[in-house]
Design a protein around this motif. Structure first.
Motif, PDB file in Angstrom:
ATOM      1  N   GLY A  40     100.581  37.298 -21.404  1.00  0.00           N
ATOM      2  CA  GLY A  40     101.880  37.232 -22.067  1.00  0.00           C
ATOM      3  C   GLY A  40     101.851  37.959 -23.408  1.00  0.00           C
ATOM      4  N   ALA A  41     100.675  37.939 -24.072  1.00  0.00           N
ATOM      5  CA  ALA A  41     100.562  38.615 -25.368  1.00  0.00           C
ATOM      6  C   ALA A  41     100.826  40.113 -25.219  1.00  0.00           C
ATOM      7  CB  ALA A  41      99.177  38.371 -25.979  1.00  0.00           C
ATOM      8  N   TYR A  43     102.900  41.539 -23.025  1.00  0.00           N
ATOM      9  CA  TYR A  43     104.354  41.725 -22.947  1.00  0.00           C
ATOM     10  C   TYR A  43     105.008  41.453 -24.304  1.00  0.00           C
ATOM     11  CZ  TYR A  43     103.989  42.243 -17.932  1.00  0.00           C
ATOM     12  OH  TYR A  43     103.682  42.716 -16.685  1.00  0.00           O
ATOM     13  N   ARG A  44     104.447  40.511 -25.040  1.00  0.00           N
ATOM     14  CA  ARG A  44     105.008  40.215 -26.362  1.00  0.00           C
ATOM     15  C   ARG A  44     104.818  41.403 -27.308  1.00  0.00           C
ATOM     16  NH1 ARG A  44     105.840  34.556 -27.887  1.00  0.00           N
ATOM     17  NH2 ARG A  44     105.831  33.317 -25.982  1.00  0.00           N
ATOM     18  N   ARG A 109     106.061  46.845 -16.222  1.00  0.00           N
ATOM     19  CA  ARG A 109     105.008  46.013 -15.620  1.00  0.00           C
ATOM     20  C   ARG A 109     103.839  46.884 -15.180  1.00  0.00           C
ATOM     21  NH1 ARG A 109     106.705  40.994 -15.612  1.00  0.00           N
ATOM     22  NH2 ARG A 109     104.733  40.349 -14.725  1.00  0.00           N
ATOM     23  N   GLN A 116      95.954  44.997 -18.042  1.00  0.00           N
ATOM     24  CA  GLN A 116      95.465  43.702 -17.541  1.00  0.00           C
ATOM     25  C   GLN A 116      94.243  43.891 -16.653  1.00  0.00           C
ATOM     26  OE1 GLN A 116      99.104  42.514 -15.708  1.00  0.00           O
ATOM     27  NE2 GLN A 116      99.807  41.426 -17.498  1.00  0.00           N
ATOM     28  N   GLY A 134      99.287  33.758 -17.292  1.00  0.00           N
ATOM     29  CA  GLY A 134     100.508  34.563 -17.268  1.00  0.00           C
ATOM     30  C   GLY A 134     101.522  34.041 -16.278  1.00  0.00           C
ATOM     31  N   ARG A 135     102.201  34.982 -15.633  1.00  0.00           N
ATOM     32  CA  ARG A 135     103.230  34.622 -14.644  1.00  0.00           C
ATOM     33  C   ARG A 135     102.834  35.101 -13.245  1.00  0.00           C
ATOM     34  NH1 ARG A 135     104.473  33.373 -19.007  1.00  0.00           N
ATOM     35  NH2 ARG A 135     106.491  32.881 -19.923  1.00  0.00           N
ATOM     36  N   MET A 137      99.528  36.433 -12.492  1.00  0.00           N
ATOM     37  CA  MET A 137      98.087  36.692 -12.411  1.00  0.00           C
ATOM     38  C   MET A 137      97.600  36.485 -10.976  1.00  0.00           C
ATOM     39  SD  MET A 137      97.129  37.627 -15.418  1.00  0.00           S
ATOM     40  CE  MET A 137      98.685  38.468 -15.396  1.00  0.00           C
ATOM     41  N   ARG A 185     114.834  31.988 -20.426  1.00  0.00           N
ATOM     42  CA  ARG A 185     113.606  32.715 -20.068  1.00  0.00           C
ATOM     43  C   ARG A 185     113.171  32.373 -18.651  1.00  0.00           C
ATOM     44  NH1 ARG A 185     109.297  31.890 -24.544  1.00  0.00           N
ATOM     45  NH2 ARG A 185     108.052  33.166 -23.168  1.00  0.00           N
ATOM     46  N   ASP A 189     112.587  35.098 -15.893  1.00  0.00           N
ATOM     47  CA  ASP A 189     111.230  35.265 -15.339  1.00  0.00           C
ATOM     48  C   ASP A 189     111.191  34.956 -13.837  1.00  0.00           C
ATOM     49  OD1 ASP A 189     110.506  35.876 -17.929  1.00  0.00           O
ATOM     50  OD2 ASP A 189     109.458  33.998 -18.332  1.00  0.00           O
ATOM     51  N   ARG A 192     113.819  37.764 -11.690  1.00  0.00           N
ATOM     52  CA  ARG A 192     113.674  39.224 -11.648  1.00  0.00           C
ATOM     53  C   ARG A 192     113.083  39.659 -10.309  1.00  0.00           C
ATOM     54  NH1 ARG A 192     108.910  38.404 -15.868  1.00  0.00           N
ATOM     55  NH2 ARG A 192     107.249  38.082 -14.353  1.00  0.00           N
TER      56      ARG A 192
HETATM   57  O1   DC Z   1     103.364  33.540 -21.544  1.00  0.00           O
HETATM   58  P1   DC Z   1     104.259  34.066 -22.644  1.00  0.00           P
HETATM   59  O2   DC Z   1     105.355  33.123 -23.045  1.00  0.00           O
HETATM   60  O3   DC Z   1     103.471  34.511 -23.835  1.00  0.00           O
HETATM   61  O4   DC Z   1     104.982  35.379 -22.026  1.00  0.00           O
HETATM   62  C1   DC Z   1     105.965  36.110 -22.725  1.00  0.00           C
HETATM   63  C2   DC Z   1     106.876  36.810 -21.719  1.00  0.00           C
HETATM   64  O5   DC Z   1     106.138  37.824 -21.024  1.00  0.00           O
HETATM   65  C3   DC Z   1     107.446  35.915 -20.625  1.00  0.00           C
HETATM   66  O6   DC Z   1     108.772  35.499 -20.909  1.00  0.00           O
HETATM   67  C4   DC Z   1     107.465  36.753 -19.399  1.00  0.00           C
HETATM   68  C5   DC Z   1     106.477  37.847 -19.672  1.00  0.00           C
HETATM   69  N1   DC Z   1     105.260  37.752 -18.860  1.00  0.00           N
HETATM   70  C6   DC Z   1     105.299  38.275 -17.585  1.00  0.00           C
HETATM   71  O7   DC Z   1     106.352  38.719 -17.145  1.00  0.00           O
HETATM   72  N2   DC Z   1     104.164  38.306 -16.836  1.00  0.00           N
HETATM   73  C7   DC Z   1     103.016  37.801 -17.318  1.00  0.00           C
HETATM   74  N3   DC Z   1     101.922  37.858 -16.559  1.00  0.00           N
HETATM   75  C8   DC Z   1     102.969  37.232 -18.602  1.00  0.00           C
HETATM   76  C9   DC Z   1     104.115  37.199 -19.353  1.00  0.00           C
END
Ligand code: DC
Length: 266
Positions: A40-41, A43-44, A109, A116, A134-135, A137, A185, A189, A192
């Motif tokens: 997530g960091a 993407y942040r 992505r 990643q 993450g989302r 992984m 969010r 998330d 999408r």
């Molecule tokens: O885990 P986080 O809240 O730090 O993630 C921030 C944003 O990044 C989250 O809203 C969606 C995206 N993200 C993603 O799409 N895929 C990931 N593997 C990690 C985060």
């Protein structure tokens, strides 16, 4: 140059915002002595850079080109890009929203995926592994990971946790606004088209709504042991199995997905 290859073992911890996956993944990595990837960091950092450079979060091509050019550094809990320390900055709510918007785009992505996978590589002599949070992984980045955990919690509970965190940092916030942000969010998330937030078919789902981080960690360590990934790590209670610690919170189990459960350890 030291040759590199895929990490010896990978544990994925996926889940929605505020589920506690970051706390679980860092605690697991520490207990096991493994490396930690906070995806997530990444993407942040993209979200923060978009805000700073005035790149619109609906301009996929411009975002992706910017993301490909970023030199992101993740080390020892610090996050930086192009020589700037962004560790605190990326935790802003505005950055979180920009990250979630940027993360909708397949080209973005793709740019982040390369970073990643790089994190998933290890020096050839590394015997330990990687804990990645993450989302996607478990579904996209490390589909053959040895253990996949999907950590969930109700939106209300996640909003409460975030609210307390922000209040402790001295930030004045309204619980209803925090809950609305979490729901926005989640919707982005999960909704999408590219790598939506969803558990991998072979993930173990843990609902942490009524659990402490200690409970969740014990459950995860039991799963680690059952997967044969590590000998009873320090702090693991002998005789405990994933099925007798907080049993009702496990909503699905890899027992239903024997292919994944029987994957040999390399
Ligand atoms: O885990 P986080 O809240 O730090 O993630 C921030 C944003 O990044 C989250 O809203 C969606 C995206 N993200 C993603 O799409 N895929 C990931 N593997 C990690 C985060």
């Amino acid at each position: 140059m030291t040759p590199r290859r895929r990490a010896a073992s990978v544990i994925c911890v996926d889940g929605p915002s505020g589920s506690g996956k970051g706390s679980l993944a860092t605690a697991l990595a520490k207990r096991l002595g493994w490396r930690y990837l906070d995806s997530g960091a990444l993407y942040r950092v993209v979200g923060a850079a978009a805000l700073d450079r005035g790149v619109a979060t609906d301009d996929e091509a411009a975002l992706a080109s910017m993301a490909r050019g970023l030199n992101i550094e993740l080390s020892e809990g610090r996050v930086g890009a192009d020589g700037l320390d962004l560790t605190e900055r990326i935790r802003d709510e505005a950055v979180a929203a920009a990250a979630s918007e940027a993360a909708r785009h397949p080209q973005v992505r793709q740019a982040v995926l390369a970073q990643q996978r790089l994190a998933g590589e290890a020096p050839a002599d590394e015997t330990s592994g990687l804990v990645a949070d993450g989302r996607d992984m478990g579904t996209v980045v490390f589909p053959s990971a040895e253990l996949k955990i999907f950590l969930d919690a109700s939106a209300e509970e996640r909003a409460q946790r975030r609210y307390k965190q922000l209040r402790n940092k001295g930030v004045t916030v309204n619980l209803r606004t925090v809950l609305a942000n979490i729901r926005d969010r989640d919707a982005r998330d999960e909704g999408r088209a590219a790598s939506p937030l969803q558990p991998a078919s072979d993930a173990v789902i843990i609902d942490s709504t009524h659990m402490t981080i200690g409970d969740v960690l014990r459950q995860a360590l039991a799963l680690v042991r059952e997967s044969g990934l590590a000998e009873a790590p320090a702090g693991y209670r002998a005789g405990t199995t994933a099925h007798d610690v907080n049993q009702p919170t496990i909503r699905s189990s890899r027992a239903r997905h024997p292919g994944a459960a029987s994957k040999p350890k390399t």
